[in-house]
Motif scaffolding. Structure first.
Motif, PDB file in Angstrom:
ATOM      1  N   LYS A 152      41.279  52.208  44.689  1.00  0.00           N
ATOM      2  CA  LYS A 152      41.739  51.262  43.672  1.00  0.00           C
ATOM      3  C   LYS A 152      41.777  49.855  44.273  1.00  0.00           C
ATOM      4  O   LYS A 152      42.036  49.663  45.453  1.00  0.00           O
ATOM      5  CB  LYS A 152      43.138  51.655  43.193  1.00  0.00           C
ATOM      6  CG  LYS A 152      43.142  52.913  42.348  1.00  0.00           C
ATOM      7  CD  LYS A 152      44.538  53.220  41.847  1.00  0.00           C
ATOM      8  CE  LYS A 152      44.516  54.472  40.975  1.00  0.00           C
ATOM      9  NZ  LYS A 152      45.873  54.844  40.523  1.00  0.00           N
ATOM     10  N   ASP A 153      41.523  48.875  43.421  1.00  0.00           N
ATOM     11  CA  ASP A 153      41.583  47.468  43.822  1.00  0.00           C
ATOM     12  C   ASP A 153      40.756  47.221  45.083  1.00  0.00           C
ATOM     13  O   ASP A 153      41.222  46.647  46.064  1.00  0.00           O
ATOM     14  CB  ASP A 153      43.040  47.045  44.067  1.00  0.00           C
ATOM     15  CG  ASP A 153      43.903  47.274  42.840  1.00  0.00           C
ATOM     16  OD1 ASP A 153      43.392  47.067  41.719  1.00  0.00           O
ATOM     17  OD2 ASP A 153      45.064  47.659  43.009  1.00  0.00           O
ATOM     18  N   ALA A 154      39.501  47.729  45.071  1.00  0.00           N
ATOM     19  CA  ALA A 154      38.662  47.637  46.264  1.00  0.00           C
ATOM     20  C   ALA A 154      38.352  46.192  46.620  1.00  0.00           C
ATOM     21  O   ALA A 154      38.284  45.839  47.795  1.00  0.00           O
ATOM     22  CB  ALA A 154      37.375  48.417  46.060  1.00  0.00           C
ATOM     23  N   VAL A 155      38.151  45.326  45.606  1.00  0.00           N
ATOM     24  CA  VAL A 155      37.796  43.928  45.886  1.00  0.00           C
ATOM     25  C   VAL A 155      39.068  43.121  46.111  1.00  0.00           C
ATOM     26  O   VAL A 155      39.966  43.095  45.269  1.00  0.00           O
ATOM     27  CB  VAL A 155      36.981  43.323  44.723  1.00  0.00           C
ATOM     28  CG1 VAL A 155      36.624  41.874  45.040  1.00  0.00           C
ATOM     29  CG2 VAL A 155      35.718  44.142  44.472  1.00  0.00           C
ATOM     30  N   GLN A 156      39.133  42.473  47.265  1.00  0.00           N
ATOM     31  CA  GLN A 156      40.304  41.665  47.589  1.00  0.00           C
ATOM     32  C   GLN A 156      39.861  40.280  48.023  1.00  0.00           C
ATOM     33  O   GLN A 156      38.757  40.108  48.541  1.00  0.00           O
ATOM     34  CB  GLN A 156      41.110  42.338  48.714  1.00  0.00           C
ATOM     35  CG  GLN A 156      41.684  43.689  48.285  1.00  0.00           C
ATOM     36  CD  GLN A 156      42.387  44.415  49.412  1.00  0.00           C
ATOM     37  OE1 GLN A 156      42.013  44.282  50.564  1.00  0.00           O
ATOM     38  NE2 GLN A 156      43.400  45.190  49.069  1.00  0.00           N
ATOM     39  N   GLN A 157      40.733  39.288  47.820  1.00  0.00           N
ATOM     40  CA  GLN A 157      40.390  37.911  48.145  1.00  0.00           C
ATOM     41  C   GLN A 157      41.269  37.411  49.296  1.00  0.00           C
ATOM     42  O   GLN A 157      42.461  37.716  49.356  1.00  0.00           O
ATOM     43  CB  GLN A 157      40.582  37.012  46.923  1.00  0.00           C
ATOM     44  CG  GLN A 157      40.078  35.591  47.166  1.00  0.00           C
ATOM     45  CD  GLN A 157      39.843  34.825  45.876  1.00  0.00           C
ATOM     46  OE1 GLN A 157      40.021  35.357  44.788  1.00  0.00           O
ATOM     47  NE2 GLN A 157      39.435  33.579  45.997  1.00  0.00           N
ATOM     48  N   TYR A 158      40.657  36.636  50.190  1.00  0.00           N
ATOM     49  CA  TYR A 158      41.381  36.079  51.326  1.00  0.00           C
ATOM     50  C   TYR A 158      41.069  34.587  51.394  1.00  0.00           C
ATOM     51  O   TYR A 158      39.929  34.162  51.194  1.00  0.00           O
ATOM     52  CB  TYR A 158      40.985  36.765  52.631  1.00  0.00           C
ATOM     53  CG  TYR A 158      41.353  38.242  52.643  1.00  0.00           C
ATOM     54  CD1 TYR A 158      42.577  38.667  53.135  1.00  0.00           C
ATOM     55  CD2 TYR A 158      40.480  39.189  52.110  1.00  0.00           C
ATOM     56  CE1 TYR A 158      42.937  40.014  53.113  1.00  0.00           C
ATOM     57  CE2 TYR A 158      40.824  40.538  52.086  1.00  0.00           C
ATOM     58  CZ  TYR A 158      42.050  40.944  52.594  1.00  0.00           C
ATOM     59  OH  TYR A 158      42.401  42.259  52.558  1.00  0.00           O
ATOM     60  N   ALA A 159      42.089  33.803  51.727  1.00  0.00           N
ATOM     61  CA  ALA A 159      41.925  32.346  51.726  1.00  0.00           C
ATOM     62  C   ALA A 159      41.254  31.835  52.993  1.00  0.00           C
ATOM     63  O   ALA A 159      40.669  30.746  53.002  1.00  0.00           O
ATOM     64  CB  ALA A 159      43.298  31.685  51.559  1.00  0.00           C
ATOM     65  N   SER A 160      41.345  32.596  54.070  1.00  0.00           N
ATOM     66  CA  SER A 160      40.810  32.115  55.350  1.00  0.00           C
ATOM     67  C   SER A 160      40.253  33.275  56.153  1.00  0.00           C
ATOM     68  O   SER A 160      40.560  34.449  55.886  1.00  0.00           O
ATOM     69  CB  SER A 160      41.924  31.445  56.164  1.00  0.00           C
ATOM     70  OG  SER A 160      42.891  32.430  56.513  1.00  0.00           O
ATOM     71  N   THR A 161      39.438  32.949  57.176  1.00  0.00           N
ATOM     72  CA  THR A 161      38.928  34.010  58.047  1.00  0.00           C
ATOM     73  C   THR A 161      40.062  34.598  58.891  1.00  0.00           C
ATOM     74  O   THR A 161      39.973  35.745  59.319  1.00  0.00           O
ATOM     75  CB  THR A 161      37.805  33.488  58.962  1.00  0.00           C
ATOM     76  OG1 THR A 161      38.251  32.321  59.630  1.00  0.00           O
ATOM     77  CG2 THR A 161      36.534  33.228  58.187  1.00  0.00           C
ATOM     78  N   SER A 162      41.120  33.841  59.115  1.00  0.00           N
ATOM     79  CA  SER A 162      42.257  34.378  59.873  1.00  0.00           C
ATOM     80  C   SER A 162      42.899  35.523  59.105  1.00  0.00           C
ATOM     81  O   SER A 162      43.160  36.610  59.662  1.00  0.00           O
ATOM     82  CB  SER A 162      43.298  33.286  60.126  1.00  0.00           C
ATOM     83  OG  SER A 162      42.756  32.277  60.927  1.00  0.00           O
TER      84      SER A 162
END
Length: 362
Positions: free
Chosen positions: A185-195
Motif C-alpha cells: 500500500k502507498d508504494a509511491v512516496q515523496q521526499y523533499a531532499s536526497t538526505s
C-alpha cells in the motif's frame, strides 16, 4: 563408454506421500527426460543431499511418471538449484569437492549477482554502449552524483530476482518520487531532499544493492516493454539464442517480470508495432547479437562452467538497446511449452550441450 551418457539435473525435490515435484522446473524436467530418451542417454533428477550423500538414487521418468530408482553417477550435472542459500552451504562445498575428485562436470556453476555481472561485462569496452551506468549503492554522495546525471535511477538488491524489491526514483522540481516494484500500500512516496530519501532507503534496504541509471524504455499503451533472450552454449565459445520474447509490464508497474504481473508478447509483434518490417528485423538481430556477446563474455570471465543465461534487454525512446540484467538460472515461464508433446528448443539445447561436454571429455 560402456553405459549410455548420463545427465542429471540438480534441483530442489519436494516429496509428499507418494507424490514428487520439482518446483518451477517440473514440466521442463519431463521435456529433458523425453529428449534424453531420443538422444539415447540416461537422465535423472537429484537433490543436493541425495547426490552428496551418495544415495545412488534419483528420479527417472518411466512410463509416464517419476520413479525413485537406482541411478549411475552422472557424467554432467545441470545446476538448477533455486536457493542462493543452498549454494552457500557446507553441503554445496562438499558437492564441488566431490565433483572435482570424480572429474564430473557441472554447469551453471552458481548464481551470479548483479554487481559482479556488471563488472564482468564492463571489462569489455565494446559492450559499454549497452550498459546503463551502475555502481554499488554505498552512500548519499552516490545518490547525489547519479541525480546530477540522470532524472530517474533504480536501486536493486544485488541478489534480487523476479523484479522484486526494486526502487524507482524520479527527480521532480519539488523533490523525489520513490516507487517500489513489490506490491504494498502507498508504494509511491515523496521526499523533499536526497538526505531524507537516503535515510528512508537505508532503513528499507536489507542487503547490498546497486544504483543504476534509469532507462526511458519504449512502451505500448504506456506499459514498459523489455525482452528476455534465452542463450545456450553450443560448445566452447559458441552460443546461440534459443528463444526470444517480449514482456509487457502490468499497468502502473515499472518492471515487466512475469512474477510482477507482466505479460508475454511475441517479440516480432512488439517490434513491428514500433518499426517498419526491415527496421524491426534489424533491431531483433541487434538484440540477439548483444545477448550472445554478453553470454560469451560472462562464460569466459566467470569461475566455473556456464551453459545457459537469460539476458534481459530494453530499447529506449531513442531506439537504443540496453542490457538490463542477466539471469544465471532463467525462469522457464518465459519459454512456455505449446503442448505436453512439445519439447522446447531450450530443453533440447541443454541436453545437446551436456552430450557435447561428454563427447569432448572422452
Amino acid at each position: 563408454m560402456n553405459q549410455p551418457p548420463t545427465v542429471a539435473v540438480l534441483t530442489e525435490i519436494f516429496e509428499k506421500d507418494s507424490h514428487v515435484h520439482f518446483g518451477s522446473i517440473h514440466d521442463f524436467c519431463e521435456e529433458l527426460a523425453n529428449y534424453s530418451m531420443q538422444r539415447q542417454s540416461i537422465f535423472y533428477v537429484t537433490s543436493l543431499s541425495m547426490y552428496v550423500k551418495n544415495e545412488k538414487s534419483g528420479y527417472r521418468w518411466i512410463e509416464g511418471e517419476w520413479r525413485k530408482t537406482e541411478v549411475p553417477p552422472a557424467n554432467v550435472i545441470y545446476n538448477r538449484l533455486h536457493s542462493r542459500k543452498s549454494e552457500h552451504s557446507y553441503l554445496f562445498d562438499q558437492l564441488i569437492e566431490k565433483l572435482k575428485d570424480e572429474r564430473i562436470l557441472m554447469f551453471n556453476h552458481r548464481f551470479l549477482h548483479k554487481w559482479e555481472v556488471h563488472q564482468y561485462l564492463a571489462n569489455h569496452s565494446y559492450l559499454h554502449p549497452y550498459l546503463p551506468k551502475t555502481e554499488l549503492f554505498r552512500d548519499k554522495q552516490t545518490l547525489d552524483s547519479f541525480f546530477t546525471q540522470f532524472p530517474v535511477v533504480f536501486i536493486k538488491p544485488i541478489h534480487g530476482s523476479q523484479g522484486r524489491h526494486i526502487f524507482r526514483i524520479e527527480k521532480k522540481e519539488n523533490g523525489f518520487l520513490l516507487d517500489y516494484s513489490t506490491s504494498m500500500k502507498d508504494a509511491v512516496q515523496q521526499y523533499a531532499s536526497t538526505s531524507a530519501l537516503f535515510a528512508s532507503l537505508k532503513e528499507r534496504l536489507k542487503s547490498a544493492a546497486v544504483i543504476q541509471q534509469g532507462i526511458d524504455m519504449k512502451t505500448i499503451d504506456g506499459r514498459p516493454i523489455d525482452f528476455r533472450l534465452l542463450c545456450h552454449r553450443v560448445h566452447d565459445s559458441e552460443w546461440r539464442v534459443t528463444s526470444a520474447i517480449a514482456r509487457m509490464a502490468k499497468q502502473e508497474q515499472f518492471v515487466a517480470n512475469l512474477a510482477r504481473g507482466g505479460e508475454i508478447v511475441p517479440i516480432d509483434k512488439v517490434l513491428q508495432q514500433w518499426y517498419e518490417r526491415k527496421k524491426a528485423f534489424q533491431q531483433k538481430m541487434l538484440l540477439k547479437d548483444i545477448a550472445i556477446e554478453a553470454a560469451t563474455v560472462l562464460a569466459s570471465e566467470t569461475e566455473g562452467l556456464y551453459g545457459e543465461f537469460g539476458i534481459d534487454l530494453a530499447i529506449d525512446q531513442e531506439h537504443k538497446p540496453w542490457i538490463i540484467e542477466v539471469n544465471t538460472k532463467p525462469s522457464k515461464q518465459t519459454d512456455m511449452v505449446a503442448s505436453k508433446r512439445f519439447i522446447r528448443p531450450s530443453a533440447k539445447a541443454v541436453i545437446d550441450y551436456c552430450l557435447s561436454l561428454i563427447d569432448e571429455k572422452e
